[in-house]
Design an enzyme around this catalytic site. Structure first.
Site, PDB file in Angstrom:
ATOM      1  N   PHE A   1      11.033  26.583  28.312  1.00 39.12           N
ATOM      2  CA  PHE A   1      10.653  25.254  27.822  1.00 39.12           C
ATOM      3  C   PHE A   1       9.141  25.116  27.679  1.00 39.12           C
ATOM      4  CE2 PHE A   1       8.769  21.790  30.337  1.00 39.12           C
ATOM      5  CZ  PHE A   1       8.494  22.429  31.530  1.00 39.12           C
ATOM      6  N   LYS A   2       8.386  25.981  28.307  1.00 41.42           N
ATOM      7  CA  LYS A   2       6.930  25.933  28.194  1.00 41.42           C
ATOM      8  C   LYS A   2       6.477  26.049  26.732  1.00 41.42           C
ATOM      9  CE  LYS A   2       6.038  26.058  32.752  1.00 41.42           C
ATOM     10  NZ  LYS A   2       7.379  26.120  33.361  1.00 41.42           N
ATOM     11  N   ASP A   3       7.291  26.707  25.902  1.00 40.49           N
ATOM     12  CA  ASP A   3       6.938  26.817  24.478  1.00 40.49           C
ATOM     13  C   ASP A   3       6.803  25.441  23.815  1.00 40.49           C
ATOM     14  OD1 ASP A   3       6.937  29.630  24.343  1.00 40.49           O
ATOM     15  OD2 ASP A   3       9.100  29.698  23.991  1.00 40.49           O
TER      16      ASP A   3
END
Ligand SMILES: *Cc1c(COP(=O)(O)O)cnc(C)c1O
Length: 492
Positions: free
Chosen positions: A111-113
């Site tokens: 989810f960091k993307d």
């Protein structure tokens, strides 16, 4: 709109300054001095927009010093072909009143993307706007996913370099090879002996090193962070809460205006804080459920008001949440109290003794919006196995912590529709996921990707399937005291 510091509310900087500085001088975190409103009509409009358009609409309300054209271009580049589905962040129905918001369709399957595909655009534009002529070096301490996502976001971005430090024994095999095999001319990756908190505090020490700052300054460099202390990291995360809500309205799962809970696998408190911002904007959010693994410092804090990091540190199967100091909690303390002196005092206590007690009134306000539950590793695996068998939905370990936390929460408060945030692809944590579904999880993580595919009939994300043929480029391991030298070498 101006940005203030959590430890000194007389600070007043523009959005571009907040993003380019990352952290305020006295150590506080930046927050907008007001929260833009989101109406029911906005939700209806947002439901008709594509993900990049949704991001532009919401972010533009916080970034008054960026033009519409800039934001439009950033959003279409950040949320385009680099994602493996056009919705970017689809909401999938898994059970009655239970949905999963999949935040791992970006280039590194975490989810960091969602934030780190955007941050480089916001940051390089911020540097131009503030007249910054120096080049920026991004330093990242990572518990696994941030490092790879930041490397992928910043690789070969003009006028930037990026150096990532990860705890040598604190990340999964897949995460490690993802970072060690990173491509790009401006990147560096180093392992540190110790855990994530050791890596994070070593990087923080470098940031507050005035002598180093001056030395680098004279060489045309300044240091910045891609950790979620940067407002430019947090802001793009508000978008997917609104986006998911709009999708639920559009598909008829909820009525526009109906309250929804969000259950969030939490580490540094960035993701869930973005959800709180969505709520402050007016999104009908009931409770934000803070889900933790055995490192349950936040569960205890939310339930007792005492934050105490003096406890055993566990290395778990959900390593991106193996954190005992949740940096973004500081922002919540300010938002709830409006009291910069109080926040400065509590943070000083935390630094000194590793512990503080929040005032009772603050905690009462906090509990009106937040609840907390935690799962240990055995419970997490049980959830993965059961949900796979009963619903045919395959989750990674972090998502499973949140799913199980929701089940615990619902025993007390079963009412509302809930969205569980899914923060990583199950193919990033293959050994634990295979064991959880009753398969053999022995072997190197990367080789297990194929095994998980054939056991479940699910296709691995392309970037992970491709790891098989990748070679490690970076394999250095150093002590945390050697970090300073490494940074100087990197910028020589
Ligand atoms: C970073 C991360 C988290 C925790 O998010 P925070 O914003 O740090 O609370 C949860 N799950 C995964 C997979 C992550 O990478």
């Amino acid at each position: 709109m101006k940005y203030i510091s959590t430890r000194d509310k007389s600070t007043s900087v523009s959005a571009a300054e907040a993003i380019s500085l990352g952290l305020s001088r006295e150590g506080g975190l930046f927050l907008p001095d007001s929260v833009p409103a989101l109406t029911k009509a906005d939700i209806e409009e947002i439901a008709r927009l594509s993900y990049p358009e949704r991001a532009k609409l919401i972010m533009s309300r916080y970034l008054e010093d960026y033009t519409e054209e800039e934001l439009g271009s950033f959003c279409s580049k950040a949320y385009g072909e680099n994602f493996d589905c056009p919705e970017c962040a689809p909401t999938v129905k898994v059970g009655d009143k239970t949905h999963v918001l999949e935040l791992w369709h970006g280039p590194t399957s975490a989810f960091k993307d969602m934030a780190l595909q955007m941050l480089p655009y916001l940051l390089t534009a911020a540097m131009k706007k503030t007249g910054e002529t120096k080049k920026v070096c991004i330093l990242v301490a990572t518990s696994g996913d941030t490092g790879k996502a930041a490397l992928e976001g910043f690789k070969d971005v003009e006028n930037t370099k990026i150096m990532v430090f990860y705890p040598s024994d604190g990340v999964s095999d897949v995460q490690k090879l993802q970072m060690q095999s990173q491509e790009g001319e401006n990147v560096g990756v180093i392992a540190i002996t110790g855990n994530f908190d050791d890596a994070q505090s070593a990087v923080k020490t470098i940031f507050s090193d005035e002598k180093l700052r001056e030395e680098l300054d004279s060489k045309g460099w300044f240091l910045s962070s891609a950790n979620s202390i940067n407002w430019g990291r947090l802001l793009p995360q508000i978008v997917y809460y609104v986006s998911s809500y709009a999708d639920l309205v559009a598909s008829g799962e909820i009525g526009n205006g109906e309250e929804v809970d969000f259950c969030v696998p939490t580490g540094n408190f960035g993701d869930i804080l973005a959800g709180y911002f969505a709520k402050l904007m007016g999104l009908p959010v009931g409770r934000l459920i803070c889900a933790s693994n055995a490192n349950n410092v936040l569960t205890d804090f939310i339930n007792t008001g005492v934050y105490d990091r003096n406890r055993r540190f566990y290395t778990t199967i959900s390593p991106s949440m193996d954190i005992l100091i949740s940096s973004n909690l500081e922002r919540l303390l300010y938002l709830l109290s409006g009291d910069d002196k109080l926040v400065a005092r509590l943070m000083a206590e935390l630094k000194e003794s590793g512990k503080y007690t929040a005032p009772a009134e603050l905690m009462e306000k906090l509990r009106a919006s937040f609840a907390a539950e935690f799962l240990d590793d055995a419970e997490t695996k049980e959830v993965i196995g059961r949900v796979w068998r009963e619903k045919g939905y395959l989750m990674d370990t972090h998502t499973a912590v949140a799913y199980g936390a929701l089940e615990k929460y619902r025993k007390a408060d079963p009412g509302r529709t809930c969205v569980v945030l899914s923060t990583a692809s199950p193919f990033k944590f293959t050994p634990a996921v295979l064991e959880a579904i009753g398969e053999d999880g022995e072997g190197a993580g990367v080789e297990l990707i194929d095994r998980l595919s054939s056991a479940t009939g699910k296709t691995a994300p392309k970037n992970l399937a491709a790891l098989k043929t990748k070679k490690a480029r970076f394999s250095k391991i150093v002590e945390k005291t050697e970090l300073l030298g490494e940074v100087k070498d990197f910028l020589r």
